[in-house]
Design an enzyme around this catalytic site. Sequence first.
Site, PDB file in Angstrom:
ATOM      1  N   LYS A 202       5.757   6.514  31.501  1.00 26.75           N
ATOM      2  CA  LYS A 202       6.314   6.524  30.137  1.00 26.75           C
ATOM      3  C   LYS A 202       6.796   7.917  29.757  1.00 26.75           C
ATOM      4  O   LYS A 202       7.925   8.088  29.294  1.00 26.75           O
ATOM      5  CB  LYS A 202       5.233   6.071  29.143  1.00 26.75           C
ATOM      6  CG  LYS A 202       5.601   6.305  27.689  1.00 26.75           C
ATOM      7  CD  LYS A 202       4.528   5.846  26.735  1.00 26.75           C
ATOM      8  CE  LYS A 202       3.493   6.887  26.402  1.00 26.75           C
ATOM      9  NZ  LYS A 202       3.966   7.945  25.492  1.00 26.75           N
ATOM     10  N   ASN A 203       5.934   8.921  29.962  1.00 23.99           N
ATOM     11  CA  ASN A 203       6.253  10.255  29.464  1.00 23.99           C
ATOM     12  C   ASN A 203       7.350  10.939  30.259  1.00 23.99           C
ATOM     13  O   ASN A 203       7.851  11.979  29.852  1.00 23.99           O
ATOM     14  CB  ASN A 203       4.993  11.128  29.421  1.00 23.99           C
ATOM     15  CG  ASN A 203       4.081  10.720  28.279  1.00 23.99           C
ATOM     16  OD1 ASN A 203       4.453   9.884  27.457  1.00 23.99           O
ATOM     17  ND2 ASN A 203       2.894  11.292  28.241  1.00 23.99           N
TER      18      ASN A 203
ATOM     19  N   ARG B 227       7.014   9.990  18.006  1.00 22.42           N
ATOM     20  CA  ARG B 227       7.135  11.439  17.904  1.00 22.42           C
ATOM     21  C   ARG B 227       7.973  12.053  19.013  1.00 22.42           C
ATOM     22  O   ARG B 227       8.667  13.037  18.815  1.00 22.42           O
ATOM     23  CB  ARG B 227       5.719  11.996  18.044  1.00 22.42           C
ATOM     24  CG  ARG B 227       5.245  12.697  16.886  1.00 22.42           C
ATOM     25  CD  ARG B 227       3.956  13.380  17.201  1.00 22.42           C
ATOM     26  NE  ARG B 227       4.015  14.658  16.552  1.00 22.42           N
ATOM     27  CZ  ARG B 227       4.512  15.727  17.095  1.00 22.42           C
ATOM     28  NH1 ARG B 227       4.925  15.715  18.333  1.00 22.42           N
ATOM     29  NH2 ARG B 227       4.575  16.843  16.419  1.00 22.42           N
TER      30      ARG B 227
ATOM     31  N   ASP C 147      -0.056  12.804  13.241  1.00 22.06           N
ATOM     32  CA  ASP C 147      -0.366  11.478  13.772  1.00 22.06           C
ATOM     33  C   ASP C 147      -1.857  11.380  14.069  1.00 22.06           C
ATOM     34  O   ASP C 147      -2.634  12.206  13.614  1.00 22.06           O
ATOM     35  CB  ASP C 147       0.481  11.151  15.004  1.00 22.06           C
ATOM     36  CG  ASP C 147       0.193  12.086  16.165  1.00 22.06           C
ATOM     37  OD1 ASP C 147      -0.806  12.813  16.119  1.00 22.06           O
ATOM     38  OD2 ASP C 147       0.972  12.071  17.123  1.00 22.06           O
TER      39      ASP C 147
ATOM     40  N   ASP D  43      -4.665  12.988  28.021  1.00 16.79           N
ATOM     41  CA  ASP D  43      -4.404  11.542  28.011  1.00 16.79           C
ATOM     42  C   ASP D  43      -5.413  10.755  28.854  1.00 16.79           C
ATOM     43  O   ASP D  43      -5.546   9.545  28.704  1.00 16.79           O
ATOM     44  CB  ASP D  43      -2.979  11.250  28.520  1.00 16.79           C
ATOM     45  CG  ASP D  43      -1.925  11.697  27.506  1.00 16.79           C
ATOM     46  OD1 ASP D  43      -2.298  12.177  26.423  1.00 16.79           O
ATOM     47  OD2 ASP D  43      -0.722  11.559  27.809  1.00 16.79           O
TER      48      ASP D  43
HETATM   49  C1  UD1 Z   1       2.895  15.355  25.602  1.00 21.47           C
HETATM   50  C2  UD1 Z   1       2.610  13.914  25.918  1.00 21.47           C
HETATM   51  C3  UD1 Z   1       1.220  13.529  25.459  1.00 21.47           C
HETATM   52  C4  UD1 Z   1       0.206  14.480  26.077  1.00 21.47           C
HETATM   53  C5  UD1 Z   1       0.596  15.917  25.781  1.00 21.47           C
HETATM   54  C6  UD1 Z   1      -0.322  16.935  26.455  1.00 21.47           C
HETATM   55  C7  UD1 Z   1       4.756  12.828  25.771  1.00 21.47           C
HETATM   56  C8  UD1 Z   1       5.624  11.875  25.046  1.00 21.47           C
HETATM   57  N1  UD1 Z   1       3.578  13.077  25.225  1.00 21.47           N
HETATM   58  O1  UD1 Z   1       2.866  15.526  24.189  1.00 21.47           O
HETATM   59  O2  UD1 Z   1       0.966  12.193  25.876  1.00 21.47           O
HETATM   60  O3  UD1 Z   1      -1.056  14.187  25.530  1.00 21.47           O
HETATM   61  O4  UD1 Z   1       1.922  16.179  26.235  1.00 21.47           O
HETATM   62  O5  UD1 Z   1      -0.342  16.738  27.819  1.00 21.47           O
HETATM   63  O6  UD1 Z   1       5.110  13.331  26.813  1.00 21.47           O
HETATM   64  N2  UD1 Z   1       1.925  22.555  19.948  1.00 21.47           N
HETATM   65  C9  UD1 Z   1       2.187  23.489  18.960  1.00 21.47           C
HETATM   66  N3  UD1 Z   1       3.494  23.760  18.666  1.00 21.47           N
HETATM   67  C10 UD1 Z   1       4.526  23.151  19.306  1.00 21.47           C
HETATM   68  C11 UD1 Z   1       4.246  22.212  20.324  1.00 21.47           C
HETATM   69  C12 UD1 Z   1       2.926  21.930  20.621  1.00 21.47           C
HETATM   70  O7  UD1 Z   1       1.291  24.039  18.363  1.00 21.47           O
HETATM   71  O8  UD1 Z   1       5.685  23.447  19.003  1.00 21.47           O
HETATM   72  C13 UD1 Z   1       0.506  22.260  20.302  1.00 21.47           C
HETATM   73  C14 UD1 Z   1       0.132  20.814  19.999  1.00 21.47           C
HETATM   74  O9  UD1 Z   1      -0.238  20.635  18.665  1.00 21.47           O
HETATM   75  C15 UD1 Z   1      -1.014  20.618  20.957  1.00 21.47           C
HETATM   76  C16 UD1 Z   1      -0.601  21.434  22.168  1.00 21.47           C
HETATM   77  O10 UD1 Z   1       0.360  22.369  21.695  1.00 21.47           O
HETATM   78  O11 UD1 Z   1      -2.190  21.145  20.423  1.00 21.47           O
HETATM   79  C17 UD1 Z   1      -0.021  20.614  23.299  1.00 21.47           C
HETATM   80  O12 UD1 Z   1       1.044  19.829  22.858  1.00 21.47           O
HETATM   81  P1  UD1 Z   1       2.265  19.434  23.813  1.00 21.47           P
HETATM   82  O13 UD1 Z   1       1.970  19.838  25.199  1.00 21.47           O
HETATM   83  O14 UD1 Z   1       3.518  19.919  23.192  1.00 21.47           O
HETATM   84  O15 UD1 Z   1       2.230  17.849  23.745  1.00 21.47           O
HETATM   85  P2  UD1 Z   1       3.441  16.857  23.532  1.00 21.47           P
HETATM   86  O16 UD1 Z   1       4.628  17.297  24.286  1.00 21.47           O
HETATM   87  O17 UD1 Z   1       3.597  16.580  22.065  1.00 21.47           O
END
Ligand code: UD1
Length: 410
Positions: free
Chosen positions: A17-18, A87, A111, A299
């Site tokens: 999916k991701n 998201r 979320d 995850d």
């Molecule tokens: C993706 C995955 C999700 C997985 C996550 C971590 C998808 C659709 N989703 O989510 O299933 O659990 O990676 O492996 O691929 N953060 C910030 N600022 C930002 C971006 C992130 O503070 O601009 C923080 C987030 O709040 C979190 C951490 O960084 O605490 C990791 O988030 P991130 O790796 O970006 O996760 P996603 O890409 O949203």
Amino acid sequence: MRGSGPLDGQLRIGGAKNSALKLMAASLLAEGTTSLVNVPDITDVAIMTELLEAMGVEIRRTGQRVDINVPNEIDPIAPYSLVERMRASIVVLGPLLARIGRARVAMPGGDDFGSRPIDMHLQGLEQLGATFSHEHGDINGRADRLIGSEVFLEFPSVGATENLLMASVLAEGVTIIENAAREPEITDLANFLSEMGGRIEGAGTSRLRIEGVDKLSPVNYTVIPDRVEAATYLSALAVCGGQLHLEGARVDHMEMLLRKFEEMGMILKEDDSGLQAKVVDRLTAADVSTLPYPGLATDYKPFLVAALTVSDGAGMVTENIFAGRFRYIDELVRMGAEIRAEGRHAVVRGVRRLSGAPVRAHDIRAGAALVVAGLAADGETAISHAHHVDRGYEDLAGKLSSVGAQVTRT
Ligand code: UD1
């Protein structure tokens, strides 16, 4: 579902999916028809389809293949009605800015994982020359032509790395992303972009070097298998016992998870077509701590917690990625699990059996972990808000039933 076991049989692991979601967004970078093979038929993919269609892209699904026909003119708007449902829609930002220099994307809210900022996405894109304004809940992005730059990520964010990667392939000059995320889905995206004509070095490492090109071409590409789906079946096996063959599972994408399950007593063996897994005795508890790849993925955590609820002994679980990602624990406690959670930590003390109860799914993985818990429970477990599970799984109930679990989707 009902308490079940032992499981026996073979399950094919679907496309990730991701990865599929990001490859669909990345298709925007090239005019013409990109074909993706091994795209799971799940709600999140349907939402990404709707989002791209709203921009003028034509999409056709034939089985597990999705043809994405990107026109020359794109309407670069991602409305709140779709971003709110998924998201991950935010990953259209990078490709839109790179391809047409404009994007209006609704700002995602919080979320069930807690607050999820996108500051690193925006700051990184600003370093490539994009400018942003916020109006009425939307982010309005502009860039005449993105210019390569050196970007340091404060944290190896998956989404921010992906947005920057997709933006920088069409930027002028060289971009370096330091402290980039290294997840297999990032490598898949980099491979996809390279096939389109992008020049990327360092995929799978924390330093990505991207040399911008003027134009990319559409491609045919096969999505990698879903390591989180594989984790789901392994945890079902952990609580039910028996043996499973996971066809297509990529062992090299889930080393830490497999080590953890081995530490708990699961017997694992890689073969030509995937992974054989066997559980003969009740598993032993182990500690779990989530980290960015190659660490244990956040995850996976709900599945490891589900396995711990009926393992022998106690395990300490630490969440290092999403502070709020423990809501499903209250549901497991309703089922008789012995769990004490505080802040980023939870201690799970294994009981012999859980007790079936009505519970609620809060997100995709938490919902699937409740399904696993239901297999370890006496009597019936009914999961409400099961639509969350459909966001990430193609017929989870059918697949688990085919190997002997008692699960139905109503
Ligand atoms: C993706 C995955 C999700 C997985 C996550 C971590 C998808 C659709 N989703 O989510 O299933 O659990 O990676 O492996 O691929 N953060 C910030 N600022 C930002 C971006 C992130 O503070 O601009 C923080 C987030 O709040 C979190 C951490 O960084 O605490 C990791 O988030 P991130 O790796 O970006 O996760 P996603 O890409 O949203």
